[in-house]
Scaffold this motif. Structure first.
Motif, mmCIF file in Angstrom:
data_model
loop_
_atom_site.group_PDB
_atom_site.id
_atom_site.type_symbol
_atom_site.label_atom_id
_atom_site.label_comp_id
_atom_site.label_asym_id
_atom_site.label_seq_id
_atom_site.Cartn_x
_atom_site.Cartn_y
_atom_site.Cartn_z
ATOM 1 N N LEU A 89 44.079 30.442 34.086
ATOM 2 C CA LEU A 89 43.881 31.683 34.827
ATOM 3 C C LEU A 89 43.621 31.319 36.270
ATOM 4 C CD1 LEU A 89 43.184 32.386 31.823
ATOM 5 C CD2 LEU A 89 41.614 34.095 32.728
ATOM 6 N N THR A 90 44.213 32.070 37.189
ATOM 7 C CA THR A 90 44.029 31.765 38.596
ATOM 8 C C THR A 90 43.909 33.038 39.427
ATOM 9 O OG1 THR A 90 44.922 30.522 40.496
ATOM 10 C CG2 THR A 90 46.514 31.619 39.057
ATOM 11 N N THR A 91 43.215 32.921 40.519
ATOM 12 C CA THR A 91 43.097 33.988 41.499
ATOM 13 C C THR A 91 42.742 33.350 42.831
ATOM 14 O OG1 THR A 91 42.125 36.160 41.962
ATOM 15 C CG2 THR A 91 40.642 34.479 41.079
ATOM 16 N N GLU A 92 42.593 34.138 43.853
ATOM 17 C CA GLU A 92 42.278 33.600 45.175
ATOM 18 C C GLU A 92 41.565 34.656 45.998
ATOM 19 O OE1 GLU A 92 45.744 35.875 45.100
ATOM 20 O OE2 GLU A 92 45.625 33.882 44.203
ATOM 21 N N THR A 93 40.848 34.192 46.987
ATOM 22 C CA THR A 93 40.238 35.090 47.963
ATOM 23 C C THR A 93 39.936 34.288 49.217
ATOM 24 O OG1 THR A 93 38.567 36.821 48.260
ATOM 25 C CG2 THR A 93 37.800 34.746 47.318
ATOM 26 N N ALA A 94 39.686 34.985 50.305
ATOM 27 C CA ALA A 94 39.371 34.303 51.558
ATOM 28 C C ALA A 94 38.011 33.612 51.457
ATOM 29 C CB ALA A 94 39.368 35.303 52.706
ATOM 30 N N VAL A 95 37.926 32.460 52.068
ATOM 31 C CA VAL A 95 36.641 31.766 52.152
ATOM 32 C C VAL A 95 35.754 32.560 53.107
ATOM 33 C CG1 VAL A 95 35.482 29.633 52.816
ATOM 34 C CG2 VAL A 95 37.739 29.543 51.742
ATOM 35 N N PRO A 96 34.568 32.992 52.667
ATOM 36 C CA PRO A 96 33.726 33.810 53.549
ATOM 37 C C PRO A 96 33.264 33.046 54.770
ATOM 38 C CG PRO A 96 32.541 33.197 51.546
ATOM 39 C CD PRO A 96 33.959 32.772 51.346
ATOM 40 N N GLY A 97 33.213 33.747 55.892
ATOM 41 C CA GLY A 97 32.732 33.143 57.118
ATOM 42 C C GLY A 97 31.236 33.309 57.272
ATOM 43 N N ALA A 98 30.709 32.721 58.333
ATOM 44 C CA ALA A 98 29.276 32.795 58.590
ATOM 45 C C ALA A 98 28.840 34.251 58.744
ATOM 46 C CB ALA A 98 28.937 32.019 59.863
ATOM 47 N N GLY A 99 27.770 34.616 58.039
ATOM 48 C CA GLY A 99 27.237 35.962 58.133
ATOM 49 C C GLY A 99 27.919 36.982 57.241
ATOM 50 N N ALA A 134 48.138 33.001 33.846
ATOM 51 C CA ALA A 134 47.800 34.375 34.230
ATOM 52 C C ALA A 134 47.259 34.384 35.648
ATOM 53 C CB ALA A 134 46.786 34.975 33.263
ATOM 54 N N TRP A 135 47.661 35.405 36.403
ATOM 55 C CA TRP A 135 47.168 35.589 37.777
ATOM 56 C C TRP A 135 46.413 36.907 37.838
ATOM 57 C CZ3 TRP A 135 48.510 39.462 41.371
ATOM 58 C CH2 TRP A 135 48.001 39.264 42.665
ATOM 59 N N ALA A 158 32.271 34.457 37.452
ATOM 60 C CA ALA A 158 33.098 34.719 36.276
ATOM 61 C C ALA A 158 33.630 33.436 35.647
ATOM 62 C CB ALA A 158 34.260 35.634 36.658
ATOM 63 N N GLY A 159 33.165 32.299 36.124
ATOM 64 C CA GLY A 159 33.547 31.036 35.516
ATOM 65 C C GLY A 159 34.717 30.332 36.169
ATOM 66 N N PHE A 160 35.209 30.863 37.281
ATOM 67 C CA PHE A 160 36.274 30.199 38.017
ATOM 68 C C PHE A 160 35.687 29.109 38.913
ATOM 69 C CE2 PHE A 160 38.256 34.186 36.906
ATOM 70 C CZ PHE A 160 39.606 33.892 36.772
ATOM 71 N N LEU A 161 36.424 28.023 39.061
ATOM 72 C CA LEU A 161 36.055 26.959 39.976
ATOM 73 C C LEU A 161 37.124 26.855 41.057
ATOM 74 C CD1 LEU A 161 34.901 24.194 37.463
ATOM 75 C CD2 LEU A 161 33.472 25.832 38.718
ATOM 76 N N ALA A 210 41.123 30.636 55.720
ATOM 77 C CA ALA A 210 41.698 29.842 54.635
ATOM 78 C C ALA A 210 41.390 30.554 53.327
ATOM 79 C CB ALA A 210 41.097 28.436 54.631
ATOM 80 N N TRP A 211 42.215 30.337 52.320
ATOM 81 C CA TRP A 211 42.007 30.953 51.026
ATOM 82 C C TRP A 211 41.541 29.907 50.024
ATOM 83 C CZ3 TRP A 211 46.868 34.548 50.150
ATOM 84 C CH2 TRP A 211 46.829 35.585 51.084
ATOM 85 N N ALA A 212 40.582 30.286 49.216
ATOM 86 C CA ALA A 212 40.164 29.446 48.099
ATOM 87 C C ALA A 212 40.997 29.823 46.886
ATOM 88 C CB ALA A 212 38.681 29.643 47.804
ATOM 89 N N LYS A 213 41.669 28.841 46.289
ATOM 90 C CA LYS A 213 42.423 29.055 45.058
ATOM 91 C C LYS A 213 41.524 28.641 43.889
ATOM 92 C CE LYS A 213 45.894 30.071 44.100
ATOM 93 N NZ LYS A 213 46.381 31.414 43.630
ATOM 94 N N PHE A 214 41.288 29.589 43.005
ATOM 95 C CA PHE A 214 40.404 29.376 41.861
ATOM 96 C C PHE A 214 41.215 29.221 40.576
ATOM 97 C CE2 PHE A 214 37.714 31.635 44.871
ATOM 98 C CZ PHE A 214 36.452 31.105 44.681
ATOM 99 N N ALA A 215 40.621 28.509 39.617
ATOM 100 C CA ALA A 215 41.228 28.396 38.293
ATOM 101 C C ALA A 215 40.127 28.280 37.244
ATOM 102 C CB ALA A 215 42.156 27.184 38.226
#
Length: 268
Positions: A232-242, A196-197, A254-257, A114-119
């Protein structure tokens, strides 16, 4: 702004950035990677037959701007199958309408990623201590951006040719981290009105851990602020265990939630 309006703004600027990225591809890249991008209603279909990876093969925006329709899903799935790609995904953002109806009877299940969408807003970025020199590059140094980003992602040379089309292009700002004269990290910014993306953030393996990505994030935040952006928005994969989850942590610092988590549906 309502929660749904925020989701729409976040999804719209990402969608339009990727549409423009595909539009920017030089002819030899388009042919070599078998690129296709088209709008299906308010959704965006991205197909890259030459790279079997969900980052480049996905349907974005389904159900966000108008209720999801099964025929849109069917058209997208048929395009992925025609291109011969296996690692594709259908995004479903928060508030997507008709999710259950559209996905019923199509053998779709959640992708492990899953991807986390940040803003965030445009409060000043953190001051990052690094010996690297971070600067925006234009068309005259386009290859330094494209080749560095492609190498940082372990992508083939043709990807460097593709990303080299962005510096100097309208709405794009491209940044490179230099260690002396050598480019070692990269990141792009797409500005569309008040939104902005941030994407394409990658660092050469030998230079990771030196602050390149936090510094490039900070530079893009400051540039967005100067341009009068509000979201401002960006995204990345939610890290898995380990997993270290370095991109996720860098974005958060960087201040994104996290605005929402966006599942990726696929056919197993």
């Amino acid at each position: 702004m309502s929660a749904l309006d925020l989701v729409r703004e976040i999804e719209r600027v990402e969608r339009d950035a990727w549409a423009d990225l595909y539009e920017a591809a030089p002819d030899h890249v388009r042919r070599g990677l078998r690129l296709e991008q088209r709008r299906i209603g308010d959704s965006l279909l991205l197909v890259c037959g030459g790279i079997d990876n969900l980052q480049f093969n996905r349907l974005a925006g389904l159900g966000v701007f108008e209720p999801a329709r099964g025929e849109v899903l069917d058209e997208a799935i048929a395009a992925f199958e025609a291109a011969g790609v296996q690692d594709w995904a259908i995004h479903f953002a928060d508030g997507a309408e008709n999710f259950e109806l559209a996905s019923a009877s199509r053998d779709l299940s959640p992708h492990p990623r899953a991807w986390a969408k940040f803003a965030r807003d445009t409060a000043p970025g953190n001051q990052i201590a690094t010996v690297l020199d971070i600067r925006e590059v234009g068309a005259d140094e386009a290859d330094r951006f494209g080749e560095t980003a492609a190498a940082g992602f372990s992508m083939p040379q043709v990807m460097g040719d593709w990303l080299s089309a962005l510096p100097g292009r309208e709405k794009w700002k491209c940044f490179v981290a230099f260690d002396g004269p050598a480019p070692v990290g990269a990141g792009a910014l797409f500005i569309d009105g008040a939104n902005a993306w941030l994407g394409m953030g990658a660092t050469l393996a030998a230079h990771r851990g030196r602050g390149a990505q936090p510094a490039i994030l900070s530079a893009r935040i400051d540039t967005s602020r100067a341009a009068g952006c509000h979201i401002l928005t960006t995204e990345t994969a939610v890290p898995g265990a380990g997993e270290s989850g370095s991109p996720y942590k860098n974005i958060h610092r960087a201040g994104f939630l996290v605005a929402y988590l966006r599942p990726n549906l696929r056919r197993v």
